[in-house]
Enzyme design. Structure first.
Site, short mmCIF file in Angstrom:
data_model
loop_
_atom_site.label_atom_id
_atom_site.label_comp_id
_atom_site.label_asym_id
_atom_site.label_seq_id
_atom_site.Cartn_x
_atom_site.Cartn_y
_atom_site.Cartn_z
N ASP A 175 -10.92 2.11 -3.11
CA ASP A 175 -11.53 1.83 -1.81
C ASP A 175 -13.05 1.89 -1.90
O ASP A 175 -13.75 1.51 -0.96
CB ASP A 175 -11.04 2.84 -0.75
CG ASP A 175 -9.72 2.40 -0.14
OD1 ASP A 175 -9.26 1.29 -0.45
OD2 ASP A 175 -9.16 3.19 0.65
N ASP A 233 0.83 -1.22 0.00
CA ASP A 233 0.00 0.00 0.00
C ASP A 233 0.87 1.27 0.00
O ASP A 233 2.07 1.22 0.27
CB ASP A 233 -0.89 -0.05 1.26
CG ASP A 233 -2.20 0.71 1.11
OD1 ASP A 233 -2.33 1.48 0.14
OD2 ASP A 233 -3.08 0.52 1.96
C1 DGJ Z 1 -5.88 1.85 1.92
C2 DGJ Z 1 -6.28 0.65 1.12
O1 DGJ Z 1 -6.86 1.05 -0.08
C3 DGJ Z 1 -7.23 -0.21 1.93
O2 DGJ Z 1 -7.66 -1.30 1.16
C4 DGJ Z 1 -6.54 -0.65 3.18
O3 DGJ Z 1 -5.48 -1.52 2.86
C5 DGJ Z 1 -6.06 0.55 3.97
N1 DGJ Z 1 -5.26 1.43 3.15
C6 DGJ Z 1 -5.24 0.12 5.17
O4 DGJ Z 1 -4.67 1.17 5.82
#
Ligand code: DGJ
Length: 722
Positions: A541, A474
């Site tokens: 997300d 990430d």
């Molecule tokens: C952002 C990501 O897009 C989510 O899926 C998740 O992994 C969060 N970060 C975790 O902090």
């Protein structure tokens, strides 16, 4: 041979299955662009450049009005050289301007390709051929190597260039694009993928080009949620099936710029590469600077043809072949199930339901080393209270249950509240003032090798002996005030991106057979640079399936479906909106499929439904991995969305039809399919009807027939050859 050089005419002709790219060495030894488009014979096309234009621009041809550097097409366009349009390179050499006249010196043509050191690039196969053309300036201070890799089967040409300081002086580079492409007398629409966090690449922006400069770029230190590096230029009449379309993309994950300049004659120049804002790079004696790779394709079959070329190229040449065409893990990810309250017990609970749902991989997302997002990044120490068996112990337990195990990491960052930051305040990108903070974290200064090495060591140490199957990588903030304590300011952004690639390579080397999924606060770094390291990327997300329809449909213009990581979730965490299971499955299966919810809350009947979805997904997954995608109805134009994936041998196809809003048209809607073999007979597996491909594509099917059988907000229909 895909690449030919005619010694008499000094014409280079690069040919793919359906396209030609032609340029020549001029009488003044410049590299002049002549043509890019539909395949033509190896003719001499130099006449196209012969313009009798009087311009006020000086050039060494002096009295010859047939030549003006201000209007000729070039393969490389240096500022201050008489080409007064948007340049592809800007530099000075000991403050002198005469270094900008670039002359052809030599060229080589060979099978395969050489790596672009430190950068991701299109991988060669047995059909790849490369042309390298070397130019230097009059003073012999600067050498440019223009690289053209030809991928004939996919109709893709990949371009890059390398600059070298071959003199004894100081070379300062202020702009260095990957490619320059001039079109004579073209009149295009420009298409880009626009978005924002929770709506990445969802808006397919299209407008006619006007005189002047159009720019699509990112200054975030990443390719961004807002503007994707992909760009297309197409005829005004181009649609999904017809019309000349040129597609471009960059194999790069940092600040990029796509520029399209339309000059006084209406001619169009495309420049792609890293963005030059704040860019200044000193190339020492004997040193080089490598531009990221730009890929280009042409199709006379509209946007659909362009997308399919890109999909094939990305699957065959960008994504690691070990993963590209293999079934992807069906994951259950802990994030939306428990966010930061995740514990070993909760992960094991997810695992205990996984097999019942047809899931094969359990992914522990953020929260394994911290209880909130203020702490932990950089320290990388497992939270032993929440995970008493440690990550290794948990991984072993999950394996013992017959499942694979994946873990979340965010290696490029450090929390302000961390031991690591306290120990190494100089390891972050910041100005001398207190740096601005985002999500309580800073970017580590990956322009410095010792930082890259140190953070890689810390992660390796913590995960020693853990037999991971999957890593989610990430990246949750943009760069701001990005200064380094050691790196020259004008080099920070690009060196940071090189550092990201180095760190990724180091961690990948530690976990050689692990599938990486990259992510950036949803889909903020969805680009070909990342796809080189990770066969799939978390798309957004936003997992509300209605919004996801736009996000995924938009993304498909540039990226293959298998690259989109898509999960069946509660779906309402962003919008509060409820949707049916079937709708959620249909949308999420337009990508590499998985789940992200608390399985323990679902009944045995629900889990049986999940299992049937996982099985359905697996049955048709080959269409995602290697099929041809045809977009049928854009959600931007109607209340519906439809697409069909067809196997390469045209023996099977899967149609997806989604009703986004109940508008009453569903009963009467006739839908014409695409991509089938007109001669073949196909069985509609929903209705049992057998029809020729030609009939299905020209007469179509009635959605109302499906609707009357079963009322639903969408349909998936398989067609198989009989
Ligand atoms: C952002 C990501 O897009 C989510 O899926 C998740 O992994 C969060 N970060 C975790 O902090």
């Amino acid at each position: 041979m895909s690449i030919q050089f005619n010694k008499d005419t000094k014409i280079f002709h690069l040919q793919t299955k359906n396209t030609s790219y032609v340029f020549c060495v001029t009488d003044f030894n410049a590299l002049e662009h002549l043509y890019y488009g539909k395949k033509i014979p190896f003719d001499n096309v130099k006449h196209i450049s012969n313009r009798q234009i009087y311009s006020h621009v000086a050039h060494e041809s002096r009295e010859d009005r047939a030549f003006s550097a201000s209007v000729q097409g070039f393969e490389i366009a240096a500022f201050n050289s008489g080409d007064i349009r948007t340049p592809s390179v800007v530099f000075d050499y000991d403050n002198k301007a005469d270094a900008c006249r670039l002359r052809y010196r030599s060229h080589t043509i060979y099978k395969g390709r050489k790596p672009l050191v430190g950068l991701p690039y299109s991988r060669a196969d047995e059909n790849t051929e490369t042309l390298e053309v070397v130019l230097t300036d009059d003073e012999n201070s600067v050498e440019f190597t223009l690289i053209y890799c030809v991928f004939a089967d996919e109709d893709v040409i990949a371009r890059s260039q390398i600059l070298k300081n071959i003199g004894g002086g100081k070379l300062t580079v202020r702009k260095f694009a990957s490619m320059c492409l001039d079109f004579y007398g073209m009149d295009f629409d420009v298409i880009t993928l626009e978005g924002i966090y929770l709506y990445e690449r969802a808006q397919v922006s299209r407008s006619p080009l006007n005189r002047g400069v159009f720019k699509n770029n990112s200054l975030t230190g990443t390719s961004s949620h807002n503007h994707n590096p992909f760009m297309a230029l197409c005829a005004h009449n181009a649609d999904e099936d017809i019309g000349e379309t040129y597609g471009f993309n960059l194999v790069y994950s940092g600040n990029f710029a796509d520029e399209v300049a339309v000059d006084q004659l209406g001619d169009t120049r495309v420049i792609m590469g890293f963005d030059d804002t704040g860019f200044s790079w000193t190339v020492g004696k004997g040193e080089t600077l490598v531009a990221p790779e730009a890929i280009m394709t042409y199709s006379d079959q509209g946007l659909g043809g362009m997308s399919r070329n890109f999909h094939d190229h990305i699957r065959k040449h960008i994504i690691e072949q070990e993963f590209a065409f293999s079934p992807r893990p069906i994951v259950i990810n802990s994030w939306e199930a428990s966010y930061f309250t995740v514990t070993e017990e909760k992960v094991l609970s997810l695992a205990s339901h996984a097999l019942d749902c047809g899931i094969d991989t359990v992914v522990l997302d953020d929260g394994w080393f911290r209880a909130n997002d203020r702490i932990g990044l950089g320290d990388w120490r497992t939270d032993k209270e929440a995970f008493p068996s440690g990550i290794k112990g948990l991984c072993d337990k999950v394996h013992a249950m017959g499942l694979k195990f994946g873990l979340w990491l965010e290696p490029e960052m450090v929390n302000a509240q961390s031991e690591y930051y306290k120990e190494h305040p100089d390891y972050v990108l910041s100005t001398s003032k207190l740096p601005l903070i985002s999500r309580h974290q800073y970017l580590l200064d990956l322009t410095r090798d010792e930082v890259v090495q140190d953070i890689a060591n810390r992660i390796k140490e913590e995960l020693q002996g853990v037999e991971l199957d999957y890593i989610k990588w990430d990246f949750n903030r943009y760069a701001t005030e990005a200064s380094s304590f050691v790196t020259a300011q004008g080099e920070v952004y690009h060196r940071q991106t090189l550092g990201v690639y180095k760190l990724l390579s180091m961690i990948k080397a530690e976990f050689p057979n692990v599938l990486f999924e990259t992510c950036s606060g949803g889909g903020g770094r969805f680009d070909l640079g990342m796809l080189y390291y990770s066969p799939q990327i978390w798309t957004s997300d936003n997992t509300d399936p209605y919004a996801r329809t736009y996000i995924q449909y938009g993304s498909s213009y540039a990226y293959p479906v298998s690259a989109l990581s898509c999960h069946f979730t509660e779906g309402d965490c962003t919008s509060g909106r409820k949707s049916t299971f079937e709708f959620r499955y249909r949308v999420a299966s337009f990508g590499s499929y998985g789940y992200e919810l608390d399985l323990s809350k679902y009944s045995a009947e629900d889990k049986a439904a999940f299992k049937s979805y996982s099985e359905l997904y697996r049955k048709d997954e080959d269409l995602n991995l290697s099929g041809d995608l045809y977009r049928l109805i854009s959600p931007e134009k109607t209340d519906y969305c439809a697409y069909i994936a067809v196997s390469k041998d045209k023996k099977k196809a899967k149609l997806t039809f989604l009703e986004l809003y109940a508008s009453g048209f569903i009963e009467s809607m006739a839908l014409r399919l695409k991509g089938l073999d007109p001669e073949k007979l196909y069985k509609n597996e929903e209705t049992g009807e057998v029809l020729h491909g030609a009939t299905l594509m020209n007469v179509g099917i009635r959605i109302g027939d499906l609707y009357r059988k079963k009322r639903s907000d969408g349909y998936t229909v398989n067609f198989v050859e009989v």
